[in-house]
Write a protein that holds these residues in place. Structure first.
Motif, PDB file in Angstrom:
ATOM      1  N   GLY A  52      52.379  40.005  30.459  1.00  0.00           N
ATOM      2  CA  GLY A  52      53.073  39.652  31.695  1.00  0.00           C
ATOM      3  C   GLY A  52      52.534  40.415  32.888  1.00  0.00           C
ATOM      4  N   ILE A  53      52.313  41.723  32.714  1.00  0.00           N
ATOM      5  CA  ILE A  53      51.758  42.525  33.809  1.00  0.00           C
ATOM      6  C   ILE A  53      50.338  42.078  34.117  1.00  0.00           C
ATOM      7  CG2 ILE A  53      51.099  44.848  34.532  1.00  0.00           C
ATOM      8  CD1 ILE A  53      53.341  45.959  32.854  1.00  0.00           C
ATOM      9  N   LEU A  54      49.566  41.773  33.073  1.00  0.00           N
ATOM     10  CA  LEU A  54      48.197  41.325  33.292  1.00  0.00           C
ATOM     11  C   LEU A  54      48.165  40.020  34.086  1.00  0.00           C
ATOM     12  CD1 LEU A  54      45.211  41.847  32.721  1.00  0.00           C
ATOM     13  CD2 LEU A  54      45.439  40.418  30.681  1.00  0.00           C
ATOM     14  N   THR A  55      49.078  39.104  33.787  1.00  0.00           N
ATOM     15  CA  THR A  55      49.154  37.844  34.539  1.00  0.00           C
ATOM     16  C   THR A  55      49.478  38.114  36.001  1.00  0.00           C
ATOM     17  OG1 THR A  55      49.895  36.658  32.560  1.00  0.00           O
ATOM     18  CG2 THR A  55      50.306  35.618  34.683  1.00  0.00           C
ATOM     19  N   LEU A  56      50.420  39.024  36.249  1.00  0.00           N
ATOM     20  CA  LEU A  56      50.762  39.400  37.624  1.00  0.00           C
ATOM     21  C   LEU A  56      49.550  39.978  38.347  1.00  0.00           C
ATOM     22  CD1 LEU A  56      52.777  40.070  39.943  1.00  0.00           C
ATOM     23  CD2 LEU A  56      53.282  42.196  38.727  1.00  0.00           C
ATOM     24  N   VAL A  57      48.838  40.881  37.691  1.00  0.00           N
ATOM     25  CA  VAL A  57      47.662  41.510  38.295  1.00  0.00           C
ATOM     26  C   VAL A  57      46.583  40.479  38.570  1.00  0.00           C
ATOM     27  CG1 VAL A  57      45.776  43.127  37.838  1.00  0.00           C
ATOM     28  CG2 VAL A  57      48.125  43.786  37.321  1.00  0.00           C
ATOM     29  N   LYS A  58      46.378  39.551  37.647  1.00  0.00           N
ATOM     30  CA  LYS A  58      45.363  38.513  37.836  1.00  0.00           C
ATOM     31  C   LYS A  58      45.706  37.606  39.020  1.00  0.00           C
ATOM     32  CE  LYS A  58      42.634  35.088  35.323  1.00  0.00           C
ATOM     33  NZ  LYS A  58      42.552  34.178  36.463  1.00  0.00           N
ATOM     34  N   ASN A  59      46.986  37.256  39.142  1.00  0.00           N
ATOM     35  CA  ASN A  59      47.410  36.429  40.278  1.00  0.00           C
ATOM     36  C   ASN A  59      47.182  37.152  41.604  1.00  0.00           C
ATOM     37  OD1 ASN A  59      48.207  34.278  38.661  1.00  0.00           O
ATOM     38  ND2 ASN A  59      50.299  35.038  38.451  1.00  0.00           N
ATOM     39  N   LEU A  60      47.488  38.439  41.644  1.00  0.00           N
ATOM     40  CA  LEU A  60      47.240  39.223  42.856  1.00  0.00           C
ATOM     41  C   LEU A  60      45.745  39.292  43.158  1.00  0.00           C
ATOM     42  CD1 LEU A  60      49.744  42.189  42.370  1.00  0.00           C
ATOM     43  CD2 LEU A  60      49.858  40.421  44.120  1.00  0.00           C
ATOM     44  N   ASP A  62      43.393  37.136  42.241  1.00  0.00           N
ATOM     45  CA  ASP A  62      42.852  35.824  42.628  1.00  0.00           C
ATOM     46  C   ASP A  62      43.321  35.382  44.006  1.00  0.00           C
ATOM     47  OD1 ASP A  62      41.582  35.726  40.209  1.00  0.00           O
ATOM     48  OD2 ASP A  62      43.063  34.450  39.231  1.00  0.00           O
ATOM     49  N   ASN A  63      44.594  35.639  44.311  1.00  0.00           N
ATOM     50  CA  ASN A  63      45.169  35.085  45.535  1.00  0.00           C
ATOM     51  C   ASN A  63      45.152  36.035  46.731  1.00  0.00           C
ATOM     52  OD1 ASN A  63      45.959  32.616  44.206  1.00  0.00           O
ATOM     53  ND2 ASN A  63      47.641  33.752  43.264  1.00  0.00           N
ATOM     54  N   VAL A  64      45.043  37.310  46.478  1.00  0.00           N
ATOM     55  CA  VAL A  64      45.090  38.282  47.579  1.00  0.00           C
ATOM     56  C   VAL A  64      43.750  38.985  47.766  1.00  0.00           C
ATOM     57  CG1 VAL A  64      46.214  40.366  48.460  1.00  0.00           C
ATOM     58  CG2 VAL A  64      47.566  38.651  47.211  1.00  0.00           C
ATOM     59  N   MET A  65      43.184  39.474  46.658  1.00  0.00           N
ATOM     60  CA  MET A  65      41.984  40.304  46.764  1.00  0.00           C
ATOM     61  C   MET A  65      40.696  39.500  46.912  1.00  0.00           C
ATOM     62  SD  MET A  65      42.962  43.308  46.994  1.00  0.00           S
ATOM     63  CE  MET A  65      44.613  44.007  46.943  1.00  0.00           C
ATOM     64  N   ILE A  66      40.601  38.351  46.268  1.00  0.00           N
ATOM     65  CA  ILE A  66      39.366  37.562  46.371  1.00  0.00           C
ATOM     66  C   ILE A  66      39.109  37.094  47.802  1.00  0.00           C
ATOM     67  CG2 ILE A  66      38.378  35.312  45.760  1.00  0.00           C
ATOM     68  CD1 ILE A  66      38.932  35.853  42.915  1.00  0.00           C
ATOM     69  N   PRO A 205      37.866  42.616  42.810  1.00  0.00           N
ATOM     70  CA  PRO A 205      36.927  41.804  43.594  1.00  0.00           C
ATOM     71  C   PRO A 205      36.303  42.542  44.774  1.00  0.00           C
ATOM     72  CG  PRO A 205      38.901  40.537  43.083  1.00  0.00           C
ATOM     73  CD  PRO A 205      39.182  41.948  42.690  1.00  0.00           C
ATOM     74  N   ILE A 206      37.035  43.458  45.396  1.00  0.00           N
ATOM     75  CA  ILE A 206      36.508  44.137  46.586  1.00  0.00           C
ATOM     76  C   ILE A 206      35.310  45.017  46.257  1.00  0.00           C
ATOM     77  CG2 ILE A 206      37.055  45.779  48.435  1.00  0.00           C
ATOM     78  CD1 ILE A 206      39.864  44.631  48.484  1.00  0.00           C
TER      79      ILE A 206
END
Length: 289
Positions: A52-60, A62-66, A205-206
């Protein structure tokens, strides 16, 4: 009258021995549980630990950091192009091959940013593989045989005077209390490492967007060093557990119960201190900062 006093004395003795046994069972339970948790946690990937935490981190990511990484990448690529033109006598010496090299580097940079999360997870898959291979060599049987140990202690306690039993009750209370504190510290170290991994992954990503540039690339290379340090920290934690297992399994409950009990506390304290330093040791190995 003597029989009554003797019966009272035996009742007090049985009560004190029962208190000691309860304290010891609690202490061994905490020690065995936390050591076993670390042996399992050291080899877990971020997804294994908590999907669950990994999914949250991945969403952040993909949607914020990329998107932010895209801006950084654009700046880095423009900077790279300007530097190339300036270095080649203001463009007079630039050939077709230079532009193809630039385009190739640009494609690599875009692919790195687009697949950053997969690359990041690969580091921890590598760490898991190393821990699994090490576990086949390192003994991770960290459990203290509580029943056998308490049976040995009981035979010793049954011959003690009441004053010695009172002292032993106090000691077991103190040791059990400090063992619980050490268990909390060990849990904090274990969860702290995983949280640090999630934090690292969330911004991946940064730093990856800077890898293809000579000047800015130090950001990305240091980030990769940090990933390697976190991945290999699991190996060092497994090694600490292995050393602890050897110490515990080779420990014999001697006639000096007080020394034996404090030895268990000392081994657990050493384990907590060693686990705490695995992070700095791993970072120094890869020169990560």
């Amino acid at each position: 009258m003597d029989l009554i006093l003797e019966a009272i004395k035996e009742s007090i003795r049985d009560f004190l021995i029962g208190v000691c046994q309860t304290n010891l069972e609690t202490m061994f339970e905490y020690v065995n549980e936390k050591a076993g948790e670390i042996a399992v946690s050291a080899g877990q990937t971020p997804g294994d630990f908590n999907s669950g935490i990994l999914t949250l981190v991945k969403n952040l990511s993909d949607n914020v950091m990329i998107p932010i990484a895209g801006i950084v990448l654009t700046y880095v690529l423009v900077y790279e192009l300007i530097a190339m033109v300036v270095e080649r006598n203001h463009g007079n010496e630039i050939g077709t091959s230079d532009f193809f090299k630039y385009l190739f580097k640009m494609c690599i940079a875009v692919e790195l940013v687009a697949h950053t999360f997969d690359i990041t997870m690969a580091f921890f898959d590598l760490g898991q593989y190393i821990v699994q291979q090490a576990s086949g060599v390192i003994s991770t049987n960290t459990a203290i045989d509580a029943s056998a140990t308490i049976a040995t202690l009981w035979s010793e306690m049954s011959t003690m005077e009441l004053s010695e039993l009172f002292l032993l009750v106090i000691e077991t209370l103190i040791i059990s209390f400090f063992t619980k504190i050490l268990s909390v510290i060990i849990t904090t170290i274990m969860y702290g490492r995983m949280i640090e991994i999630y934090l690292y992954c969330s911004v991946s990503p940064i730093p990856f967007s800077t890898l293809t540039n000579r000047e800015w690339g130090t950001i990305g290379t240091n980030y990769i060093r940090g990933l390697l340090a976190l991945a290999f920290q699991g190996f060092f934690m497994t090694l600490c557990i292995g050393i602890y297992a050897v110490l515990i399994q080779s420990m014999a409950i001697s006639a000096d119960l007080h020394m034996s009990l404090f030895s268990i506390l000392a081994y657990t304290l050493v384990l907590a201190i060693s686990l705490y330093h695995t992070g700095s040791l791993s970072k120094s190995l890869f020169n990560a900062h």
